[in-house]
Design an enzyme around this catalytic site. Sequence first.
Site, PDB file in Angstrom:
ATOM      1  N   HIS A 228       0.826  -1.215   0.000  1.00 15.37           N
ATOM      2  CA  HIS A 228       0.000   0.000   0.000  1.00 15.37           C
ATOM      3  C   HIS A 228       0.862   1.268   0.000  1.00 15.37           C
ATOM      4  CE1 HIS A 228      -3.928  -2.029   0.689  1.00 15.37           C
ATOM      5  NE2 HIS A 228      -3.209  -2.911   1.355  1.00 15.37           N
ATOM      6  N   ASP A 291      -0.822  -5.243   5.819  1.00 13.51           N
ATOM      7  CA  ASP A 291      -1.865  -6.035   5.153  1.00 13.51           C
ATOM      8  C   ASP A 291      -1.615  -6.174   3.653  1.00 13.51           C
ATOM      9  OD1 ASP A 291      -2.304  -3.211   5.094  1.00 13.51           O
ATOM     10  OD2 ASP A 291      -4.251  -3.582   4.177  1.00 13.51           O
ATOM     11  N   GLU A 292      -2.168  -7.233   3.108  1.00 15.31           N
ATOM     12  CA  GLU A 292      -2.312  -7.422   1.654  1.00 15.31           C
ATOM     13  C   GLU A 292      -1.014  -7.166   0.880  1.00 15.31           C
ATOM     14  OE1 GLU A 292      -6.945  -6.214   0.989  1.00 15.31           O
ATOM     15  OE2 GLU A 292      -5.535  -4.569   1.117  1.00 15.31           O
ATOM     16  N   CYS A 293       0.084  -7.725   1.363  1.00 16.72           N
ATOM     17  CA  CYS A 293       1.371  -7.495   0.690  1.00 16.72           C
ATOM     18  C   CYS A 293       1.578  -8.563  -0.386  1.00 16.72           C
ATOM     19  CB  CYS A 293       2.497  -7.500   1.708  1.00 16.72           C
ATOM     20  SG  CYS A 293       2.332  -6.143   2.863  1.00 16.72           S
TER      21      CYS A 293
END
Length: 480
Positions: A228, A291-293
């Site tokens: 992100h 998150d969400e890497c």
Amino acid sequence: MVIVMGKQFRVFRVRPQTKQLSDVIPLPASVRPDPAANFTITPGTAVSAVPEAAAVAAFLDLPISADGAIRLRLDETLPAEGYRLEIAADSVTLTGGTPQGLFWGIQTLRQLGSDLPGGVIEDAPRYPYRGAMLDLARHFFTADEVKAHLDLLAQFKINHLHLHLTDDQGWRLEIPGWPRLTEVSGGAGTGVDGAGPGFLTLAEYASIVAYAAERFITIVPEIDMPGHVNAVHVAYPELTADGQPVAPRTDAEVGYSSLVAGLEETYAFVEDVIKTVADLTPGPYLHIGGDECLSTPPEDYRTFLARVLPLPGKYGKRAIGWHEIAATDLPESTVVQYWRFEGESPDVARAAAAGRQVIMAPADRTYLDMKYDADTRLGLDWAGHLSVERAYDWDPADRLPGVGEESLLGVEAPLWSETLRSVADVQYLTFPRLPAIAEVAWSPRGSRDWASFRSRLAAFGPRWDAAGITYHRSPEIDWL
Ligand code: TNX
């Protein structure tokens, strides 16, 4: 009575018209009504407060006088956030464990209105962390807008506001050593659809922190990494893997950007940002995302977090991370924020077994950006639709195998802003689900009852109408 297509329908209200002492959200821990002892607040009713309570007394909007009939007291044998409210025929005595407990008692008193039903409320929260989150990265909200939101959160005894300050589409907090973060990635054209530009100056951030503190709310800043981070790379291409310029992104994709674990400059940047944010933030927490890497190789993710998770501690803060961090070795004080919507999480269970605390924010129960139903104009639906009843009718300690009550720091309701364009949009998704989640986080385990909640919630409709607050008039509720 309402008239529909020439026919007359009488609308019956099962709800009693007179207010009960238990007509409060979140439901207090203990309520003992005394019907013989009602007290009416008139414009002449005054408040007397011990000196330590003088600042919170102002939140009652009543005159202050040494012999006021509404008395504010402190009693340190009560729980810190707890209070006792005694409503008698000739006086009201509100006793807090601390000024914070008094402040929550004042919220209860305000909800009860000016015709106070007699009796005694004794109250204290189930969890120390009762949070809401606002995403300023996908759409920016100004300092004044955040402050107005804080006022609404405080009414439901929410005591943490997590600010998601950075993401692929924008960077929303001034960092003096890295001016392009906000000059470029906080400027015109940033946010989803380019529609959410702006950033908080240091002074504005400090003013939010102070305003929150007056309401006993702790600001939890989040700098999301190593994923992100497209907005970082747009501002500082030297932090990319190949040093090449990167295009700004205004779509809502996730998982494509990553800080470079093998680049030493990455850690100079990260430490400087963490130190800056820690210095600006009096509260105990600093959220580092995680998150969400999806584009960070697992080995790089571990390398990165092994170096970064100790940094909040180095600058006096406790690290919080989204639950993906539980796949790595966590420093002792790290808090894990669970957000998935299905299945088990062996990593989070292992972290809990090793003594790490968990914040519950399962997307199918707490994500305020999920649509209420298929007709909801705003929001997303990847975790399903989130009705008011679904937001209410679950228990944080039953949610994840291996993560019981003793592991829980608390509960949070995140609001991601990809589809939001205004404060009215924020409020529409927040109300009335935030009050439901506030009750999950505050009221004693086992005390919750949907029929009781929906009846108590109905009374907020006219108040929100009068205050100009936007809310979803969910058909689940018989609004007054
Ligand atoms: C997932 S949940 C995200 C965010 C999105 C959100 C939208 C989580 C930790 N990450 O990047 O904004 O879904 O609902």
